[in-house]
Design a protein around this motif. Structure first.
Motif, PDB file in Angstrom:
ATOM      1  N   TYR A 281       0.746  -1.193   0.120  1.00 32.19           N
ATOM      2  CA  TYR A 281      -0.088   0.022  -0.222  1.00 32.19           C
ATOM      3  C   TYR A 281       0.873   1.410  -0.089  1.00 32.19           C
ATOM      4  N   LEU A 282       1.791   1.283   0.841  1.00 31.85           N
ATOM      5  CA  LEU A 282       2.903   2.698   1.156  1.00 31.85           C
ATOM      6  C   LEU A 282       3.588   2.502  -0.362  1.00 31.85           C
TER       7      LEU A 282
ATOM      8  N   PHE B 255       9.221   2.826  -5.706  1.00 32.69           N
ATOM      9  CA  PHE B 255       9.365   1.623  -4.960  1.00 32.69           C
ATOM     10  C   PHE B 255       9.335   0.392  -6.083  1.00 32.69           C
ATOM     11  N   VAL B 256      10.554  -0.070  -6.296  1.00 25.51           N
ATOM     12  CA  VAL B 256      10.830  -1.147  -7.196  1.00 25.51           C
ATOM     13  C   VAL B 256      11.106  -2.380  -6.664  1.00 25.51           C
ATOM     14  N   HIS B 257      10.290  -3.521  -6.921  1.00 23.99           N
ATOM     15  CA  HIS B 257      10.453  -4.858  -6.393  1.00 23.99           C
ATOM     16  C   HIS B 257      11.776  -5.159  -6.871  1.00 23.99           C
ATOM     17  N   ALA B 258      12.471  -5.410  -5.639  1.00 21.24           N
ATOM     18  CA  ALA B 258      13.930  -5.608  -6.067  1.00 21.24           C
ATOM     19  C   ALA B 258      14.687  -5.986  -4.749  1.00 21.24           C
ATOM     20  N   GLY B 259      15.830  -6.556  -4.760  1.00 26.45           N
ATOM     21  CA  GLY B 259      16.829  -6.900  -3.793  1.00 26.45           C
ATOM     22  C   GLY B 259      17.887  -5.589  -4.068  1.00 26.45           C
ATOM     23  N   VAL B 260      18.573  -5.178  -2.924  1.00 27.95           N
ATOM     24  CA  VAL B 260      19.519  -4.207  -2.925  1.00 27.95           C
ATOM     25  C   VAL B 260      20.560  -4.308  -1.931  1.00 27.95           C
ATOM     26  N   VAL B 261      21.790  -4.224  -2.553  1.00 27.61           N
ATOM     27  CA  VAL B 261      23.115  -4.459  -1.539  1.00 27.61           C
ATOM     28  C   VAL B 261      23.884  -3.061  -1.861  1.00 27.61           C
ATOM     29  N   GLY B 262      24.543  -2.787  -0.841  1.00 28.98           N
ATOM     30  CA  GLY B 262      25.584  -1.799  -0.898  1.00 28.98           C
ATOM     31  C   GLY B 262      26.870  -1.982  -1.354  1.00 28.98           C
ATOM     32  N   TRP B 263      27.482  -1.604  -2.383  1.00 28.49           N
ATOM     33  CA  TRP B 263      28.884  -2.054  -2.741  1.00 28.49           C
ATOM     34  C   TRP B 263      29.874  -0.802  -3.262  1.00 28.49           C
ATOM     35  N   ARG B 264      30.817  -0.548  -2.659  1.00 29.39           N
ATOM     36  CA  ARG B 264      31.744   0.503  -2.857  1.00 29.39           C
ATOM     37  C   ARG B 264      31.056   1.785  -3.265  1.00 29.39           C
TER      38      ARG B 264
END
Length: 137
Positions: free
Chosen positions: A4-5, A14-23
């Motif tokens: 809903y948000l 909002f993109v349906h996705a996994g996200v990681v931080g790198w460099r």
């Protein structure tokens, strides 16, 4: 509530996705359920990346990707395992890379580089509010 948000928010997409931080950047892994996002997100965390999300890439109007940390849901033979990552990134990051992938049992790694246009289409195809708020998406 989260969906809903994602549908109603007008300050970010909002993109349906996994996200990681790198460099000092964010690696976004968009995709539908069962595409392998969570498995790849977990593998990148085990390789030293920091965790932002396993559900949504929250992208503000400046293009920064904000954390949306929730336990990672990994499918097992017995159902589902929820994992809390040890390293969570709590600051917004600029996009470093977008990885479009799909799980296929027994497949060999054979990546292709997508054009900027095809990368944008992949992100748009997984943007929750694309139909409700196309001007924002």
């Amino acid at each position: 509530l989260h969906f809903y948000l994602a549908c109603l928010c007008r300050e970010a997409i909002f993109v349906h996705a996994g996200v990681v931080g790198w460099r000092n950047g964010a690696v976004v892994i968009p995709g539908r359920s069962f595409a392998g996002k969570s498995t790849l997100t977990m593998a990148l965390l085990e390789a030293g990346a920091s965790y932002l999300s396993d559900e949504y890439a929250v992208i503000d109007r400046n293009g920064l990707i904000h954390p949306f940390p929730r336990p990672i849901s990994l499918r097992t033979e017995d159902g589902c395992e929820r994992v809390r990552p040890a390293s969570v990134c709590l600051q917004p990051l600029p996009l470093l890379a977008m990885v479009s992938t799909e799980f296929s049992a027994g497949a060999e790694w054979s990546p292709d580089i997508l054009s900027a246009g095809n990368s944008a289409l992949e992100m748009l195809a997984n943007t929750v509010s694309a139909q409700a708020a196309p001007e924002l998406a």
